[in-house]
Design an enzyme around this catalytic site. Structure first.
Site, mmCIF file in Angstrom:
data_model
loop_
_atom_site.group_PDB
_atom_site.id
_atom_site.type_symbol
_atom_site.label_atom_id
_atom_site.label_comp_id
_atom_site.label_asym_id
_atom_site.label_seq_id
_atom_site.Cartn_x
_atom_site.Cartn_y
_atom_site.Cartn_z
ATOM 1 N N ILE A 1 -2.216 -4.703 -0.178
ATOM 2 C CA ILE A 1 -1.886 -3.560 -0.934
ATOM 3 C C ILE A 1 -1.960 -2.543 -0.055
ATOM 4 C CG2 ILE A 1 -1.858 -4.439 -3.250
ATOM 5 C CD1 ILE A 1 -4.762 -3.163 -3.722
ATOM 6 N N ASP A 2 -1.290 -1.270 -0.210
ATOM 7 C CA ASP A 2 -1.207 -0.171 0.732
ATOM 8 C C ASP A 2 -2.699 0.463 0.616
ATOM 9 O OD1 ASP A 2 1.558 -0.794 1.286
ATOM 10 O OD2 ASP A 2 2.202 0.615 -0.503
ATOM 11 N N ARG A 3 -2.811 1.545 1.662
ATOM 12 C CA ARG A 3 -3.982 2.221 1.658
ATOM 13 C C ARG A 3 -4.204 3.138 0.492
ATOM 14 N NH1 ARG A 3 -4.553 6.837 6.052
ATOM 15 N NH2 ARG A 3 -2.782 7.590 4.616
#
Length: 304
Positions: free
Chosen positions: A138-140
């Site tokens: 999952i994105d930062r």
């Protein structure tokens, strides 16, 4: 790693080899077995079989699970919000701002560094040196549930579920504007942006099938609280799809307004739910977590 030697009997005659492997190998599904065959990890009487090969009975099958790479990533004592953990998997509620694995610009201080400290040697090596144990990303600037595998069999089983969509992920987000319908589906292929290679885009060129199902939870002036369920798992999928239909994620400065939203760090996108079939027991595991504090505060602000 030493190969596992399996001996087929007359009772196995007529079975596909991927089904045979799934029945013989603990924690390996049929899909994971097919991946092992495609990767050249399986020999049947000394030869590479196709995944649709039918057993005749009496074959000797050799299976070599991928060797765990020796990791050069340092273990770091970074606090983790562990939602679920056993001998095979660990599920963490990742905070906004935490990068999942080391990459240029983020050599350490990542979720992987934290997992190496927490789990010690108990992480799958299938993801390679930089991503031990990591099954999906999952994105930062996205928060929420992420699963990692503690051994190779669990990793292969979970990766197969990710591929055949039996590993279900649910997100909640705040989007800009008011969606007219109460629910809908975005079925639009996603690939690299034709001019900005750091971005993804809905495009027919060099793209992959992508489907996001969404439903409205609540409506506010200028914003809508939405639940999204991923049918596929492409890079930035929800962010790209919601922007594509004219409702980018609030706080997403890549696919929405370039200016940051006061009071928000990152975007209002949170992985609230995760459902998977346990790779060892075969039982369904369903997990959830609450929204992060900033997200909740912004919802209260909108409700006023």
């Amino acid at each position: 790693m030493e190969p596992k030697i399996l001996q087929a009997t007359s009772e196995d005659s007529g079975a596909r080899i991927d089904s045979f492997l799934a029945a013989q190998l603990d924690g390996v599904s049929r899909s994971a077995a097919a991946r092992l065959i495609e990767q050249g990890c399986v020999l049947c009487d000394g030869k590479l079989p196709g995944k649709s090969y039918r057993m005749t009975g009496g074959e000797t099958v050799s299976v070599t699970l991928p060797e765990a790479a020796e990791t050069q990533v340092a273990a770091q004592n970074i606090a983790l919000d562990v939602v679920y953990e056993d001998d095979d998997v660990i599920v963490v509620n990742k905070p906004t701002g935490l990068v999942v694995h080391p990459a240029p610009g983020h050599p350490d201080g990542t979720l992987v560094n934290a997992l190496l400290h927490h789990c010690g040697d108990s992480l799958s090596g299938v993801g390679g040196e930089k991503r031990p144990g990591v099954v999906h990303r999952i994105d930062r600037d996205t928060s929420g549930l992420i699963i990692a595998a503690k051994n190779d069999a669990a990793h292969l089983g979970l990766a197969a579920q990710l591929a055949d969509h039996t590993l279900a992920r649910t997100y909640e987000c705040l989007v800009v504007g008011n969606l007219r319908e109460d629910c809908g589906t975005v079925d639009a292929p996603i690939g690299r942006h034709h001019t900005d290679r750091k971005k993804m885009a809905v495009t027919p060129h060099n793209s992959r099938h992508a489907v996001t199902h969404w439903e409205v939870i609540a409506r506010y002036p200028g914003a809508t609280h939405v639940r999204c369920r991923l049918e596929t798992g492409r890079t930035h999928q929800i962010r790209v799809h919601m922007a594509h239909i004219g409702h980018p994620i609030l706080g997403d400065t890549v696919y929405g307004a370039k200016k940051a939203v006061p009071g928000l760090t990152g975007q209002c996108l949170h992985a609230v739910g995760l459902r998977f079939i346990h790779p060892r027991t075969g039982e369904t595991v369903e997990l959830s977590c609450g929204l992060p504090e900033e997200f909740e505060k912004y919802l209260k602000k909108l409700s006023k």
